[in-house]
Scaffold this motif. Structure first.
Motif, PDB file in Angstrom:
ATOM      1  N   PHE A 188     -79.813 -19.162  43.938  1.00 28.83           N
ATOM      2  CA  PHE A 188     -80.465 -20.469  44.798  1.00 28.83           C
ATOM      3  C   PHE A 188     -80.791 -21.729  43.844  1.00 28.83           C
ATOM      4  O   PHE A 188     -80.125 -22.992  44.181  1.00 28.83           O
ATOM      5  CB  PHE A 188     -81.654 -19.910  45.476  1.00 28.83           C
ATOM      6  N   MET A 189     -81.315 -21.539  42.800  1.00 29.47           N
ATOM      7  CA  MET A 189     -81.527 -22.956  42.002  1.00 29.47           C
ATOM      8  C   MET A 189     -80.385 -23.462  41.226  1.00 29.47           C
ATOM      9  O   MET A 189     -80.553 -24.469  40.963  1.00 29.47           O
ATOM     10  CB  MET A 189     -82.678 -22.588  40.907  1.00 29.47           C
ATOM     11  N   GLY A 190     -79.555 -22.483  40.759  1.00 29.76           N
ATOM     12  CA  GLY A 190     -78.254 -22.757  39.991  1.00 29.76           C
ATOM     13  C   GLY A 190     -77.700 -24.069  40.978  1.00 29.76           C
ATOM     14  O   GLY A 190     -77.208 -25.141  40.587  1.00 29.76           O
TER      15      GLY A 190
ATOM     16  N   GLY B 212     -72.850 -17.658  34.423  1.00 30.80           N
ATOM     17  CA  GLY B 212     -73.399 -16.696  35.215  1.00 30.80           C
ATOM     18  C   GLY B 212     -73.827 -15.399  34.585  1.00 30.80           C
ATOM     19  O   GLY B 212     -73.543 -15.197  33.452  1.00 30.80           O
ATOM     20  N   SER B 213     -74.215 -14.318  35.584  1.00 28.32           N
ATOM     21  CA  SER B 213     -74.739 -13.161  34.852  1.00 28.32           C
ATOM     22  C   SER B 213     -73.270 -12.228  34.494  1.00 28.32           C
ATOM     23  O   SER B 213     -73.413 -11.402  34.163  1.00 28.32           O
ATOM     24  CB  SER B 213     -75.450 -12.306  35.859  1.00 28.32           C
ATOM     25  N   SER B 214     -72.227 -12.921  35.186  1.00 26.06           N
ATOM     26  CA  SER B 214     -71.003 -12.400  34.765  1.00 26.06           C
ATOM     27  C   SER B 214     -69.907 -13.350  34.929  1.00 26.06           C
ATOM     28  O   SER B 214     -70.122 -14.267  35.764  1.00 26.06           O
ATOM     29  CB  SER B 214     -70.539 -11.073  35.910  1.00 26.06           C
TER      30      SER B 214
ATOM     31  N   PRO C 121     -83.559 -15.666  36.138  1.00 26.48           N
ATOM     32  CA  PRO C 121     -84.979 -15.061  36.309  1.00 26.48           C
ATOM     33  C   PRO C 121     -85.717 -15.296  35.125  1.00 26.48           C
ATOM     34  O   PRO C 121     -85.314 -15.663  34.008  1.00 26.48           O
ATOM     35  CB  PRO C 121     -84.571 -13.713  36.443  1.00 26.48           C
ATOM     36  N   ASN C 122     -87.222 -15.378  35.356  1.00 32.52           N
ATOM     37  CA  ASN C 122     -88.295 -15.933  34.502  1.00 32.52           C
ATOM     38  C   ASN C 122     -88.214 -15.179  33.001  1.00 32.52           C
ATOM     39  O   ASN C 122     -88.681 -15.908  32.063  1.00 32.52           O
ATOM     40  CB  ASN C 122     -89.506 -15.554  35.110  1.00 32.52           C
ATOM     41  N   HIS C 123     -88.127 -13.865  32.900  1.00 31.97           N
ATOM     42  CA  HIS C 123     -88.172 -13.253  31.780  1.00 31.97           C
ATOM     43  C   HIS C 123     -87.186 -13.845  30.645  1.00 31.97           C
ATOM     44  O   HIS C 123     -87.239 -13.613  29.527  1.00 31.97           O
ATOM     45  CB  HIS C 123     -87.976 -11.826  31.859  1.00 31.97           C
ATOM     46  N   LEU C 124     -86.079 -14.588  31.013  1.00 34.85           N
ATOM     47  CA  LEU C 124     -85.015 -14.983  30.318  1.00 34.85           C
ATOM     48  C   LEU C 124     -85.332 -16.453  29.789  1.00 34.85           C
ATOM     49  O   LEU C 124     -84.607 -16.941  29.081  1.00 34.85           O
ATOM     50  CB  LEU C 124     -83.589 -14.936  31.146  1.00 34.85           C
ATOM     51  N   HIS C 125     -86.163 -16.956  30.493  1.00 36.79           N
ATOM     52  CA  HIS C 125     -86.422 -18.507  30.173  1.00 36.79           C
ATOM     53  C   HIS C 125     -86.535 -18.683  28.553  1.00 36.79           C
ATOM     54  O   HIS C 125     -86.069 -19.518  27.998  1.00 36.79           O
ATOM     55  CB  HIS C 125     -87.527 -18.979  30.988  1.00 36.79           C
ATOM     56  N   TYR C 126     -87.557 -17.974  27.930  1.00 37.08           N
ATOM     57  CA  TYR C 126     -87.940 -18.001  26.700  1.00 37.08           C
ATOM     58  C   TYR C 126     -86.919 -18.005  25.718  1.00 37.08           C
ATOM     59  O   TYR C 126     -86.427 -19.107  25.177  1.00 37.08           O
ATOM     60  CB  TYR C 126     -89.057 -17.147  26.225  1.00 37.08           C
TER      61      TYR C 126
ATOM     62  N   CYS D  56     -85.972 -26.448  32.086  1.00 37.87           N
ATOM     63  CA  CYS D  56     -85.992 -25.047  32.242  1.00 37.87           C
ATOM     64  C   CYS D  56     -86.799 -24.767  33.676  1.00 37.87           C
ATOM     65  O   CYS D  56     -88.035 -25.479  33.588  1.00 37.87           O
ATOM     66  CB  CYS D  56     -86.832 -24.499  31.023  1.00 37.87           C
ATOM     67  N   GLU D  57     -86.365 -24.000  34.250  1.00 34.91           N
ATOM     68  CA  GLU D  57     -87.360 -23.695  35.406  1.00 34.91           C
ATOM     69  C   GLU D  57     -88.629 -23.182  35.330  1.00 34.91           C
ATOM     70  O   GLU D  57     -89.037 -22.465  34.133  1.00 34.91           O
ATOM     71  CB  GLU D  57     -86.455 -22.707  36.673  1.00 34.91           C
ATOM     72  N   LYS D  58     -89.571 -23.259  36.414  1.00 34.11           N
ATOM     73  CA  LYS D  58     -90.835 -22.572  36.166  1.00 34.11           C
ATOM     74  C   LYS D  58     -90.776 -21.129  36.662  1.00 34.11           C
ATOM     75  O   LYS D  58     -89.785 -20.893  37.417  1.00 34.11           O
ATOM     76  CB  LYS D  58     -91.738 -23.382  37.152  1.00 34.11           C
ATOM     77  N   PRO D  59     -91.619 -20.401  36.154  1.00 32.98           N
ATOM     78  CA  PRO D  59     -92.553 -20.493  35.163  1.00 32.98           C
ATOM     79  C   PRO D  59     -91.800 -20.500  33.728  1.00 32.98           C
ATOM     80  O   PRO D  59     -90.810 -19.862  33.369  1.00 32.98           O
ATOM     81  CB  PRO D  59     -93.268 -19.333  34.949  1.00 32.98           C
TER      82      PRO D  59
ATOM     83  N   ASN E 180     -87.008  -8.249  45.295  1.00 29.67           N
ATOM     84  CA  ASN E 180     -86.366  -9.118  44.506  1.00 29.67           C
ATOM     85  C   ASN E 180     -86.898  -9.038  43.160  1.00 29.67           C
ATOM     86  O   ASN E 180     -87.605  -8.183  43.082  1.00 29.67           O
ATOM     87  CB  ASN E 180     -86.973 -10.521  44.875  1.00 29.67           C
ATOM     88  N   TRP E 181     -85.948  -9.688  42.421  1.00 28.78           N
ATOM     89  CA  TRP E 181     -86.431  -9.390  40.914  1.00 28.78           C
ATOM     90  C   TRP E 181     -87.852  -9.928  40.551  1.00 28.78           C
ATOM     91  O   TRP E 181     -88.521  -9.697  39.653  1.00 28.78           O
ATOM     92  CB  TRP E 181     -85.448 -10.096  39.825  1.00 28.78           C
ATOM     93  N   ARG E 182     -88.402 -10.878  41.262  1.00 31.58           N
ATOM     94  CA  ARG E 182     -89.574 -11.340  41.008  1.00 31.58           C
ATOM     95  C   ARG E 182     -90.847 -10.200  41.294  1.00 31.58           C
ATOM     96  O   ARG E 182     -91.936 -10.228  40.756  1.00 31.58           O
ATOM     97  CB  ARG E 182     -90.101 -12.667  42.095  1.00 31.58           C
ATOM     98  N   VAL E 183     -90.348  -9.145  42.056  1.00 39.05           N
ATOM     99  CA  VAL E 183     -91.372  -8.171  42.545  1.00 39.05           C
ATOM    100  C   VAL E 183     -91.507  -7.285  41.110  1.00 39.05           C
ATOM    101  O   VAL E 183     -92.556  -6.531  40.998  1.00 39.05           O
ATOM    102  CB  VAL E 183     -90.946  -7.351  43.493  1.00 39.05           C
TER     103      VAL E 183
ATOM    104  N   GLY F 129     -86.164 -35.148  51.329  1.00 38.60           N
ATOM    105  CA  GLY F 129     -86.226 -33.802  51.356  1.00 38.60           C
ATOM    106  C   GLY F 129     -86.394 -33.245  49.888  1.00 38.60           C
ATOM    107  O   GLY F 129     -86.193 -34.080  48.964  1.00 38.60           O
ATOM    108  N   TYR F 130     -86.250 -32.038  50.058  1.00 44.28           N
ATOM    109  CA  TYR F 130     -86.392 -31.297  48.751  1.00 44.28           C
ATOM    110  C   TYR F 130     -85.178 -31.750  47.799  1.00 44.28           C
ATOM    111  O   TYR F 130     -85.335 -32.097  46.612  1.00 44.28           O
ATOM    112  CB  TYR F 130     -86.171 -29.838  48.821  1.00 44.28           C
ATOM    113  N   HIS F 131     -84.017 -31.944  48.213  1.00 40.29           N
ATOM    114  CA  HIS F 131     -82.720 -31.951  47.343  1.00 40.29           C
ATOM    115  C   HIS F 131     -83.138 -33.597  46.862  1.00 40.29           C
ATOM    116  O   HIS F 131     -82.662 -33.749  45.649  1.00 40.29           O
ATOM    117  CB  HIS F 131     -81.478 -32.027  48.136  1.00 40.29           C
TER     118      HIS F 131
END
Ligand SMILES: NC(=O)c1ccc[n+]([C@@H]2O[C@H](COP(=O)([O-])OP(=O)(O)OC[C@H]3O[C@@H](n4cnc5c(N)ncnc54)[C@H](O)[C@@H]3O)[C@@H](O)[C@H]2O)c1
Length: 355
Positions: A14-16, A35-37, A72-77, A92-95, A162-165, A300-302
């Motif tokens: 989505f955010m990419g 990407g992831s692949s 996803p969040n855990h990869l940001h750092y 860097c996306e939040k969080p 979702n990965w957020r869960v 709008g958001y965009h």
């Protein structure tokens, strides 16, 4: 730097896609997509004129100016650290990170490297939000009661996953870490007040989600105090049927109260002791940019995202745009998130936020 800014987008969900579109709208160029692949990178690269798929290390070794992290969040750092160390400017996306320590390390690294490092607290870029900020800033008595909510329904079903869960990928807080921090950033940005202590109760619509016990909250109720003596309350939920992305606030004072609804962002309601007004966005009056659409053409958001990226790129060129959310805002959000988790774990004890 006068030439076109070159970007790499990392993460193709989505955010990419949102970032890729915003880079182009901000007159930058998406050169590389990670990407992831290789297949996922190829998919987004094909949708963005001039972009090519690449690996993460390849992007860091390239001459792109800015790396956008939409993973996803855990990869940001790790990714943000490596990008800053490679000399890149970073969005860097939040969080920003899933712990205060990691967020503090990144804010410190950004300061030491002198790179531009921003976090898309993008609701700051609505013209109606900027108008509220300028009216509150010009008033003599500020709001003393700060309340609102951020409600969604994309996790309303007990089967929604979702990965957020997964706390290992999303972080120890879900609803607050994902959307509560947007509301708090916006409140502090608009009012200029800072939350000094929180009292949080977190809960779940579903104790079991997608066949697993829910490890993180579907929502919560948070009370807070600010450094200006104001009181606040925030309700957050990702399981409120019918609420799609309802970020709403009311900042109330004795002279004026201000109401904003992200799903109807063209207007700002201003309550007064004798009359209420609904102000319609006017680019000439507040938040207007040279290429802003005239009033009557809804923002709008965009558009907010494009303005955020344009301001990030202006900072890369050495300018100092007003209200740009940097890694310091990301660190602030991490501190608030930890305080909310600590308060909830201690049966809603008032918990102070380190300044
Ligand atoms: N600022 C905002 O308004 C806003 C809105 C939504 C999401 N977000 C944030 O954006 C980030 C991404 O969220 P999303 O909704 O786009 O999620 P998403 O699941 O749609 O996309 C994440 C993408 O990252 C990819 N990915 C996973 N591991 C990767 C790796 N090692 N290298 C490259 N790519 C990898 C996945 O394949 C996926 O395409 C999150 O941190 C989220 O909190 C911010």
């Amino acid at each position: 730097m006068t030439q076109q800014i070159q970007a790499a987008i990392v993460g193709t969900g989505f955010m990419g896609s949102v970032h890729a579109r915003a880079v182009t709208a901000a007159r930058g160029r998406v050169r590389l997509v990670v990407g992831s692949s290789p297949g996922r990178a190829q998919e987004l690269a094909e949708a963005v004129p001039g972009a090519e798929p690449a690996g993460f290390e390849e992007a860091l070794a390239s001459d792109v100016d800015v790396v956008h992290l939409c993973t996803p969040n855990h990869l940001h750092y790790d990714m943000a650290r490596q990008a800053l160390e490679a000399g890149k400017h970073v969005v860097c996306e939040k969080p920003l990170a899933v712990s205060v320590k990691e967020a503090a390390d990144l804010a410190d690294l950004a300061a030491r490297t002198g790179r531009v490092a921003t976090v898309p607290f993008v609701y700051r870029f609505y013209a109606s939000v900027r108008l509220a900020r300028s009216l509150i800033g010009a008033g003599s008595r500020g709001p003393w009661l700060l309340h609102g909510s951020y409600l969604q329904d994309w996790l309303a079903s007990p089967d929604a996953d979702n990965w957020r869960v997964d706390a290992a990928r999303g972080g120890g807080s879900r609803a607050f870490g994902d959307i509560g921090i947007h509301w708090c950033d916006l409140m502090e940005f608009v009012t200029g007040q800072r939350i000094t202590a929180v009292q949080a109760v977190l809960g779940n619509a579903h104790p079991v989600r997608a066949g697993r016990p829910s490890a993180t909250e579907d929502g919560g109720v948070i009370s807070f105090r600010t450094d200006d003596g104001a009181l606040g309350s925030l309700v957050i939920s990702q399981a409120s049927a019918g609420r799609k992305n309802r970020l709403w606030f009311s900042f109330d004072g004795p002279d004026a109260s201000y109401v904003f609804d992200q799903e109807k962002p063209e207007s700002l309601w201003v309550g007064g002791p004798h009359a209420n007004r609904t102000l319609t966005r006017d680019p000439a009056r507040a938040g207007g940019r040279p290429d802003a659409l005239p009033a009557g053409h809804p923002q709008g958001y965009h558009e907010c995202f494009a303005d955020f990226v344009a301001d990030t790129y202006a900072a890369v060129r050495g300018q100092t745009p007003d209200g740009l959310p940097t890694f310091d805002a990301g660190l602030r959000a991490a501190r608030l998130t930890q305080a909310v988790l600590d308060s909830a774990a201690a049966d809603a004890t008032w918990t102070e936020i380190p300044s």
